[in-house]
Design a protein around this motif. Structure first.
Motif, PDB file in Angstrom:
ATOM      1  N   ASN A 251       0.829  -1.206   0.000  1.00 28.50           N
ATOM      2  CA  ASN A 251       0.000   0.000   0.000  1.00 28.50           C
ATOM      3  C   ASN A 251       0.864   1.257   0.000  1.00 28.50           C
ATOM      4  OD1 ASN A 251      -2.812  -1.190   0.369  1.00 28.50           O
ATOM      5  ND2 ASN A 251      -1.616  -2.205   1.968  1.00 28.50           N
ATOM      6  N   SER A 252       1.951   1.243   0.758  1.00 29.92           N
ATOM      7  CA  SER A 252       2.848   2.404   0.811  1.00 29.92           C
ATOM      8  C   SER A 252       4.113   2.176  -0.005  1.00 29.92           C
ATOM      9  CB  SER A 252       3.261   2.658   2.269  1.00 29.92           C
ATOM     10  OG  SER A 252       3.973   1.524   2.776  1.00 29.92           O
TER      11      SER A 252
ATOM     12  N   SER B  33       7.240   8.624   4.418  1.00 34.89           N
ATOM     13  CA  SER B  33       6.301   7.476   4.330  1.00 34.89           C
ATOM     14  C   SER B  33       6.308   6.670   5.615  1.00 34.89           C
ATOM     15  CB  SER B  33       6.731   6.521   3.230  1.00 34.89           C
ATOM     16  OG  SER B  33       6.225   6.868   2.042  1.00 34.89           O
TER      17      SER B  33
ATOM     18  N   VAL C 197       3.163   5.961   7.978  1.00 29.80           N
ATOM     19  CA  VAL C 197       2.610   4.599   8.095  1.00 29.80           C
ATOM     20  C   VAL C 197       2.723   4.078   9.529  1.00 29.80           C
ATOM     21  CG1 VAL C 197       2.991   2.190   7.385  1.00 29.80           C
ATOM     22  CG2 VAL C 197       2.942   3.998   5.678  1.00 29.80           C
TER      23      VAL C 197
END
Ligand SMILES: Cc1cc2nc3c(=O)[nH]c(=O)nc-3n(C[C@H](O)[C@H](O)[C@H](O)COP(=O)(O)OP(=O)(O)OC[C@H]3O[C@@H](n4cnc5c(N)ncnc54)[C@H](O)[C@@H]3O)c2cc1C
Length: 349
Positions: A244-245, A286, A290
């Protein structure tokens, strides 16, 4: 392998990274083994992919075709005291998080066939409770894998080179200037040597070597890869990939985590790779988002690897007794054990 009656087939392997070293060991050590010359240009001295690899190993990959070689390799490492010791395998467990509604049953079944009891499918909510993920789609699907972990590809390469030499392979240090379909090898010190088979396993240097040799590179290209060693607290997390990231990583040493994000730099010169500061900044942002925690980026390690579409380290024929054994696309550490066994068997046919 083509051989003249009464003498073993002659095989040249170009490149002493983990791919070339394991192939040379397999080929020299097999019953009725080939006479193997392994050409290195100082393997272990320069920062090739095998030296700096993160070494993440797991069985699960998002498709059954890619999970097969990875699961087979991990099972072989776990089942062999020699390969466990050579590779310094550590079981840390792994988590592979995918976007919602991704079908994972087929690749999970492949992992279970090789590593029974290792893989389990869980939901995003479960992952958020068990692991330090703050930002995760609630419909995310994840695979938890007990037997995944990491190895040291550089140590595996060094041990395989020693064993190849003990099995009769000759390690030659002049770099290879060109290869020919005869098949043959022209060394940097001006000699031309003929073989029954020549395998180019020069990792990210393969496309350039083939181009210099006037041989079409057959879909191979290079790509930048980098990770950073980050000071951060990610309690309970082992090796992981979050599609997803784009983040991936593994525990490194006390309080340090290896964290990476995929690069989009293609066609890089393997001798001219340097860290991409922008990518390291995106990684820190990121990871902080996250995991909802501070991430201090320390040393950034950058190198390159040889990619192929479809991805996968395997023996590919270029015709006339010339082959490549590369194209692991940033993942050959996890498949090289099984891939080298299959490549050596195909060469001995
Ligand atoms: C930063 C990074 C992190 C990675 N992390 C992971 C991971 O976590 N898990 C995973 O599965 N995979 C990972 N990979 C991928 C994996 O490490 C590589 O796919 C693998 O190491 C490639 O091995 P190789 O032997 O094909 O190439 P290399 O290790 O690059 O070796 C090629 C060798 O060929 C030699 N050579 C080149 N040209 C010549 C010549 N003309 N003559 C003689 N020798 C020559 C080079 O000096 C070198 O020693 C990572 C890769 C990188 C770059």
């Amino acid at each position: 392998m083509t051989r003249t009656a009464g003498r073993p087939a002659r095989l040249a392997v170009v490149g002493g990274g983990v791919a070339g070293a394991l192939l040379a060991w397999r080929a020299a050590g097999s019953p009725g083994g080939a006479s193997v010359d392994l050409f290195t240009d100082g393997a272990g001295e320069r920062a090739d992919a095998s030296r700096v690899s993160g070494g993440l190993v797991r069985g699960f990959e998002p498709t059954a075709a890619s999970a097969g070689p990875a699961a087979e390799s991990l099972a072989e490492i776990r089942g062999s005291d020699t390969l466990r010791a050579w590779s310094r395998y550590r079981e840390t467990g792994a988590l592979y998080v995918l976007p919602g509604r991704t079908a994972v049953r087929e690749p999970v079944d492949v992992v279970e066939a090789h590593l029974p009891g290792s893989a389990e499918v869980v939901g995003g909510e479960w992952v958020s409770r068990a692991f330090p993920f703050r930002e995760l789609p609630q419909d995310a699907v994840a695979v938890v894998e007990r037997h995944a972990g990491h190895i040291a590809p550089h140590a595996l390469r060094a041990a395989a080179l020693r064993a190849a030499a003990e099995a009769g392979a000759t390690v030659r240090t002049p770099a290879v200037a060109a290869v020919t379909r005869d098949p043959g090898v022209r060394t940097a010190d001006g000699r031309t040597l003929r073989y029954d088979r020549v395998v180019v396993a020069a990792g990210a240097w393969t496309p350039g070597l083939l181009a210099r040799s006037g041989v079409a590179a057959a879909g191979l290209r290079t790509k930048h890869i980098q990770y950073s060693l980050c000071r951060t607290r990610l309690a309970g997390l082992g090796s992981f990939v979050d599609e997803n990231s784009g983040l991936y990583g593994r525990p490194w040493a006390d309080g340090t985590f290896l964290l990476g994000l995929p690069s989009d730099r293609w066609g890089v010169d393997p001798d001219g790779v340097s860290p991409d500061a922008g990518l390291a900044r995106r990684l820190a942002d990121s990871a902080a988002r996250v995991f909802g925690t501070e991430v201090a980026v320390g040393r950034t390690v950058a190198a390159s690897d040889c990619y192929h579409d479809p991805a996968g380290l395997q023996l590919r024929s270029l015709g006339g007794g010339l082959h490549t054994f590369t194209g692991g696309s940033g993942g050959a550490a996890k498949t090289v054990v099984a891939a080298s066994r299959k490549a050596a068997a195909a060469l001995s046919d």
